[in-house]
Each structure stands twice: as structure tokens, then as C-alpha cells.
Design an enzyme around this catalytic site. Structure first.
Site, PDB file in Angstrom:
ATOM      1  N   ASP A  98      -8.692  -2.937   2.823  1.00 12.20           N
ATOM      2  CA  ASP A  98      -8.748  -2.817   1.362  1.00 12.20           C
ATOM      3  C   ASP A  98      -9.900  -1.879   1.001  1.00 12.20           C
ATOM      4  OD1 ASP A  98      -7.589  -3.930  -1.234  1.00 12.20           O
ATOM      5  OD2 ASP A  98      -9.720  -4.238  -1.568  1.00 12.20           O
ATOM      6  N   SER A  99      -9.963  -1.517  -0.270  1.00 12.94           N
ATOM      7  CA  SER A  99     -11.044  -0.632  -0.708  1.00 12.94           C
ATOM      8  C   SER A  99     -12.352  -1.400  -0.918  1.00 12.94           C
ATOM      9  CB  SER A  99     -10.647   0.055  -2.016  1.00 12.94           C
ATOM     10  OG  SER A  99     -10.499  -0.921  -3.026  1.00 12.94           O
ATOM     11  N   TYR A 147     -10.474   3.174  -5.094  1.00 11.10           N
ATOM     12  CA  TYR A 147      -9.380   3.987  -4.560  1.00 11.10           C
ATOM     13  C   TYR A 147      -8.420   4.424  -5.667  1.00 11.10           C
ATOM     14  CZ  TYR A 147     -10.092   3.262   0.534  1.00 11.10           C
ATOM     15  OH  TYR A 147     -10.540   3.273   1.830  1.00 11.10           O
ATOM     16  N   GLY A 148      -8.296   3.592  -6.679  1.00 16.96           N
ATOM     17  CA  GLY A 148      -7.316   3.861  -7.736  1.00 16.96           C
ATOM     18  C   GLY A 148      -7.579   5.139  -8.506  1.00 16.96           C
ATOM     19  N   CYS A 194      -4.307  -3.334   0.263  1.00 13.52           N
ATOM     20  CA  CYS A 194      -4.548  -2.469  -0.901  1.00 13.52           C
ATOM     21  C   CYS A 194      -3.236  -1.891  -1.449  1.00 13.52           C
ATOM     22  CB  CYS A 194      -5.471  -1.346  -0.456  1.00 13.52           C
ATOM     23  SG  CYS A 194      -5.792  -0.144  -1.721  1.00 13.52           S
ATOM     24  N   ASN A 195      -2.931  -2.228  -2.692  1.00 12.27           N
ATOM     25  CA  ASN A 195      -1.723  -1.705  -3.338  1.00 12.27           C
ATOM     26  C   ASN A 195      -1.761  -0.182  -3.431  1.00 12.27           C
ATOM     27  OD1 ASN A 195      -0.152  -4.142  -4.958  1.00 12.27           O
ATOM     28  ND2 ASN A 195      -2.296  -4.590  -4.574  1.00 12.27           N
ATOM     29  N   THR A 196      -2.940   0.344  -3.716  1.00 14.96           N
ATOM     30  CA  THR A 196      -3.067   1.778  -3.969  1.00 14.96           C
ATOM     31  C   THR A 196      -2.693   2.594  -2.726  1.00 14.96           C
ATOM     32  OG1 THR A 196      -4.813   1.272  -5.539  1.00 14.96           O
ATOM     33  CG2 THR A 196      -4.670   3.546  -4.792  1.00 14.96           C
ATOM     34  N   GLU A 237     -16.102  -5.846  -8.356  1.00 14.67           N
ATOM     35  CA  GLU A 237     -17.056  -5.460  -7.311  1.00 14.67           C
ATOM     36  C   GLU A 237     -18.499  -5.665  -7.768  1.00 14.67           C
ATOM     37  OE1 GLU A 237     -16.704  -4.421  -4.109  1.00 14.67           O
ATOM     38  OE2 GLU A 237     -14.524  -4.299  -4.012  1.00 14.67           O
ATOM     39  N   CYS A 284      -2.923  -5.268  -7.927  1.00 13.73           N
ATOM     40  CA  CYS A 284      -4.125  -4.724  -7.281  1.00 13.73           C
ATOM     41  C   CYS A 284      -4.852  -5.939  -6.725  1.00 13.73           C
ATOM     42  CB  CYS A 284      -5.001  -3.990  -8.298  1.00 13.73           C
ATOM     43  SG  CYS A 284      -6.662  -3.627  -7.679  1.00 13.73           S
ATOM     44  N   THR A 285      -5.295  -5.828  -5.494  1.00 15.11           N
ATOM     45  CA  THR A 285      -5.880  -7.004  -4.830  1.00 15.11           C
ATOM     46  C   THR A 285      -7.091  -7.578  -5.555  1.00 15.11           C
ATOM     47  OG1 THR A 285      -7.156  -5.478  -3.483  1.00 15.11           O
ATOM     48  CG2 THR A 285      -5.137  -6.384  -2.517  1.00 15.11           C
ATOM     49  N   HIS A 286      -7.773  -6.730  -6.303  1.00 18.50           N
ATOM     50  CA  HIS A 286      -8.971  -7.216  -7.002  1.00 18.50           C
ATOM     51  C   HIS A 286      -8.632  -8.118  -8.196  1.00 18.50           C
ATOM     52  CE1 HIS A 286     -10.861  -3.973  -4.720  1.00 18.50           C
ATOM     53  NE2 HIS A 286     -12.038  -4.461  -5.052  1.00 18.50           N
TER      54      HIS A 286
HETATM   55  N1  DGL Z   1      -7.739  -3.141  -4.418  1.00 13.80           N
HETATM   56  C1  DGL Z   1      -6.985  -1.966  -4.314  1.00 13.80           C
HETATM   57  C2  DGL Z   1      -5.561  -2.170  -4.754  1.00 13.80           C
HETATM   58  O1  DGL Z   1      -5.000  -3.187  -4.428  1.00 13.80           O
HETATM   59  C3  DGL Z   1      -7.616  -0.726  -4.905  1.00 13.80           C
HETATM   60  C4  DGL Z   1      -8.671  -0.929  -5.910  1.00 13.80           C
HETATM   61  C5  DGL Z   1      -9.538   0.311  -6.070  1.00 13.80           C
HETATM   62  O2  DGL Z   1     -10.391   0.516  -5.192  1.00 13.80           O
HETATM   63  O3  DGL Z   1      -9.326   1.063  -7.028  1.00 13.80           O
HETATM   64  O4  DGL Z   1      -4.967  -1.346  -5.381  1.00 13.80           O
END
Ligand code: DGL
Length: 256
Positions: free
Chosen positions: A5-6, A37-38, A68-70, A146, A178-180
Site C-alpha cells: 500500500d502507499s 499515490y492518488g 492499494c486501489n490506486t 496519515e 481506497c484503503t485509507h
Molecule cells: N490507499 C491507496 C488506495 O487504496 C492510495 C492512497 C494514496 O496514497 O493516495 O487507493
């Protein structure tokens, strides 16, 4: 098993994974230095993912969970045949299940890069063309998680603001793409019914379990598997941000 993940977001996937597969050894890598990452280009995301996958190769993992979805949305198709381990991308693994849910409309909260790719929309439409899908990006939410700032008035306003836009579409369910974002469930639930939200990790880990079983690669012992966490930024930062969601009190966390 590798988890990528990011940042700390992938802990929302690891947590679900642990509920059904406590015995697997897990190596987690959060690329905190390069998040969010997004907001990165596809080229940058390919570069970060390649570095992460080489790291996982050095750890001899049997599979990498692209929590990570992205990166699932942007990089998986490019790199999927490049490595000796199995790759599990979150979006491609759950869209079938989402498409078959007995609802007529789905909202998706995701990063800008995921929304731009329309990976959820296309994946769901491909199977269930009559379903309405509304994708909305929430660029501030990853930083809120974060920096562990989820309860400040500014953060609550930002969360409420995006949710109000989404609620105008009257979705039957909202996917936290998004995992966050599952870190923010308590805050989201202040403004809408908790039952409205779907954490796709719940479906994702079942998909992984089934696939590993079919491949004869599943370790379904009840013994407690090992866990090591790596981050490209500060280990202390990772512990602080992650521990609101995952028990990291005795965890081994290393900065790489
Ligand atoms: N947590 C990641 C996701 O699932 C990316 C979040 C990010 O770093 O922008 O998309």
C-alpha cells in the site's frame, strides 16, 4: 504473503485478512515516503510499484496483495505478468461481487487516480450494466488518515462535504474504494448510517482465500503467523498513524 500500500491504509485489508487467515506469514510494505499515490502519474506509480515488487521478491513471498486501489487501477495491467509471485489487485478481485450485490446504485469514494481510471465503474458495468455507479474523489482524506487528524473540525468538515455530494445521488451503498478510508468510518458514521458503507476488503480477502486454496497454496493453520512491517518513511510515524486501526504495539516495524 506480501501486502502493498502507499502507507498505513493497507492495514484495513490486513485486518480483514487476519480474521480468516491468522496462520499466513505476512510482510507489509507501506510506501509512505511517496504517498499520496492518488495524486501521482501512471509513470510514477509504475516506478514505485516496481521497486516494491522487487522488495517483495527479495523476501520470497508467494503472493502480493495489491491492497492499494490506486495501483490496482493503474499499474496492475502493466506489471501483472512480470513477477514470479501471484498478484492480487483489490479492484479487479471485488468488482464481480459488487456488481452482483442486490442494489441498484453504488457510490464509490476513491483517490483521484482511481476515479480517473473508472476501474470501479467499468468493472461493475461490465457485469451489471443496469447498475448506477457514482465515483467521487476525496483527495484530502489520505492525508487526514496519515497525519492522524481525523477528528479535527477541519477534517470533519472535509469528510462531511464529500459525503453530502455523494448523498445527493442517493446511492444504496457506498464503497470505500481506497484503503485509507475505512479508517474514517467512525467519522463518516456521524453523518450517515454506518451500514451504508462497504469496505471492499471484506470481499477481497475471501477472494484471496479461495484462490490460494484452489492453487494449493493456502496456509489455513490456526497457528499465529509472523508479521513484519516495512515503511519507506519513519517507523514511528507508521506506528502512530496505523495503530488506531491495527494493533501495532508489539509489532516489528522497520524503515527501508
Ligand atoms: N490507499 C491507496 C488506495 O487504496 C492510495 C492512497 C494514496 O496514497 O493516495 O487507493
Amino acid at each position: 504473503m506480501g501486502f502493498f500500500d502507499s502507507g498505513v491504509g493497507g492495514l484495513t485489508v490486513l485486518k480483514e485478512f487476519r480474521k480468516i487467515l491468522p496462520g499466513e506469514d505476512c510482510v507489509y510494505f507501506g510506501d509512505t515516503k511517496n504517498m499520496p499515490y492518488g495524486e501521482k502519474s501512471k509513470e510514477q506509480l509504475i516506478e514505485y510499484s516496481k521497486a516494491a515488487f522487487e522488495f517483495f521478491e527479495s523476501k520470497n513471498v508467494k503472493a502480493v496483495v495489491m491492497a492499494c486501489n490506486t495501483t490496482s487501477a493503474t499499474v496492475y495491467d502493466v506489471l501483472k505478468d512480470e513477477y514470479s509471485f501471484k498478484l492480487y489487485p483489490i479492484i479487479q478481485s471485488v468488482t464481480k461481487i459488487l456488481a452482483e450485490l442486490p442494489v441498484s446504485s453504488l457510490g464509490v469514494f476513491a483517490t483521484q487516480a482511481t476515479v480517473n481510471s473508472h476501474a470501479y465503474l467499468h468493472g461493475i458495468e461490465h457485469i451489471s450494466s443496469h447498475k448506477k455507479v457514482f465515483e467521487i474523489s476525496c483527495p484530502d482524506w489520505v492525508r487526514i488518515v496519515e497525519s492522524h487528524d481525523e477528528n479535527s473540525p477541519e477534517s470533519l468538515n472535509k469528510i462531511k462535504e464529500k459525503l453530502s455530494v455523494m448523498l445527493k445521488f442517493k446511492p444504496d451503498k457506498i464503497v470505500l474504494g481506497c484503503t485509507h478510508y475505512p479508517f474514517l468510518l467512525d467519522q463518516l458514521s456521524k453523518f450517515a448510517d454506518r451500514e451504508l458503507f462497504i469496505n471492499p476488503a471484506e470481499f477481497f480477502v475471501e477472494f484471496i482465500q479461495e484462490d490460494l486454496r484452489n492453487a494449493g497454496m493456502l496456509n489455513d493453520t490456526d497457528a499465529v503467523g509472523q508479521e513484519i512491517f516495512y515503511t519507506s518513511a519513519s517507523a514511528e510515524h507508521f506506528r502512530k498513524a496505523g495503530e488506531i486501526f491495527y494493533n501495532l504495539s508489539n509489532a516489528r516495524i522497520e524503515s527501508v
